[in-house]
Design a protein around this motif. Structure first.
Motif, PDB file in Angstrom:
ATOM      1  N   CYS A  36       0.863  -1.185   0.000  1.00  0.00           N
ATOM      2  CA  CYS A  36       0.000   0.000   0.000  1.00  0.00           C
ATOM      3  C   CYS A  36       0.899   1.233   0.000  1.00  0.00           C
ATOM      4  O   CYS A  36       1.939   1.247   0.657  1.00  0.00           O
ATOM      5  CB  CYS A  36      -0.876  -0.023   1.255  1.00  0.00           C
ATOM      6  N   ASP A  37       0.511   2.262  -0.710  1.00  0.00           N
ATOM      7  CA  ASP A  37       1.354   3.455  -0.830  1.00  0.00           C
ATOM      8  C   ASP A  37       0.790   4.636  -0.036  1.00  0.00           C
ATOM      9  O   ASP A  37       1.238   5.750  -0.195  1.00  0.00           O
ATOM     10  CB  ASP A  37       1.493   3.817  -2.300  1.00  0.00           C
ATOM     11  N   ARG A  38      -0.186   4.391   0.825  1.00  0.00           N
ATOM     12  CA  ARG A  38      -0.786   5.498   1.590  1.00  0.00           C
ATOM     13  C   ARG A  38       0.161   6.007   2.671  1.00  0.00           C
ATOM     14  O   ARG A  38       0.847   5.233   3.323  1.00  0.00           O
ATOM     15  CB  ARG A  38      -2.088   5.045   2.233  1.00  0.00           C
ATOM     16  N   CYS A  46       1.999   3.037   4.960  1.00  0.00           N
ATOM     17  CA  CYS A  46       1.271   1.858   5.420  1.00  0.00           C
ATOM     18  C   CYS A  46       2.123   0.619   5.159  1.00  0.00           C
ATOM     19  O   CYS A  46       2.787   0.511   4.137  1.00  0.00           O
ATOM     20  CB  CYS A  46      -0.055   1.746   4.669  1.00  0.00           C
ATOM     21  N   ALA A  50      -0.804  -4.096  -1.011  1.00  0.00           N
ATOM     22  CA  ALA A  50      -1.594  -3.219  -1.875  1.00  0.00           C
ATOM     23  C   ALA A  50      -3.042  -3.707  -1.918  1.00  0.00           C
ATOM     24  O   ALA A  50      -3.311  -4.905  -1.830  1.00  0.00           O
ATOM     25  CB  ALA A  50      -0.998  -3.206  -3.271  1.00  0.00           C
ATOM     26  N   ASP A  51      -3.975  -2.793  -2.044  1.00  0.00           N
ATOM     27  CA  ASP A  51      -5.407  -3.094  -2.144  1.00  0.00           C
ATOM     28  C   ASP A  51      -5.934  -3.880  -0.943  1.00  0.00           C
ATOM     29  O   ASP A  51      -6.836  -4.704  -1.072  1.00  0.00           O
ATOM     30  CB  ASP A  51      -5.708  -3.866  -3.441  1.00  0.00           C
ATOM     31  N   HIS A  52      -5.376  -3.621   0.247  1.00  0.00           N
ATOM     32  CA  HIS A  52      -5.835  -4.326   1.442  1.00  0.00           C
ATOM     33  C   HIS A  52      -7.220  -3.857   1.863  1.00  0.00           C
ATOM     34  O   HIS A  52      -7.674  -2.791   1.487  1.00  0.00           O
ATOM     35  CB  HIS A  52      -4.837  -4.163   2.590  1.00  0.00           C
ATOM     36  N   CYS A  56      -5.225   1.085   7.416  1.00  0.00           N
ATOM     37  CA  CYS A  56      -3.793   1.016   7.173  1.00  0.00           C
ATOM     38  C   CYS A  56      -3.035   0.865   8.497  1.00  0.00           C
ATOM     39  O   CYS A  56      -3.544   1.256   9.553  1.00  0.00           O
ATOM     40  CB  CYS A  56      -3.302   2.293   6.484  1.00  0.00           C
TER      41      CYS A  56
END
Length: 62
Positions: A36-38, A46, A50-52, A56
């Motif tokens: 995840c890139d948040r 996070c 990805a796409d969890h 986060c």
């Protein structure tokens, strides 16, 4: 495998774990994010895939 390798190399300052993508050998133009890139409120990224689903977690999370 990419997730494990990324976590091993994370302490290396040259590696940006959040920017790691994977692709099939015969479709290298189609990339899939590994993590995840948040950005979290404390400015860390996070630590989940990805796409969890769900909230986060910061880098130090379980």
């Amino acid at each position: 495998m990419a997730r494990t390798l990324a976590r091993l190399l994370a302490p290396t300052p040259q590696v940006d774990v959040a920017g790691i993508t994977v692709s099939a050998e015969d479709a290298q133009h189609v990339r899939h994010w590994v993590f995840c890139d948040r950005i979290m409120p404390d400015r860390r990224r996070c630590a989940r895939e990805a796409d969890h689903v769900g909230a986060c977690l910061p880098d130090g999370g379980p």
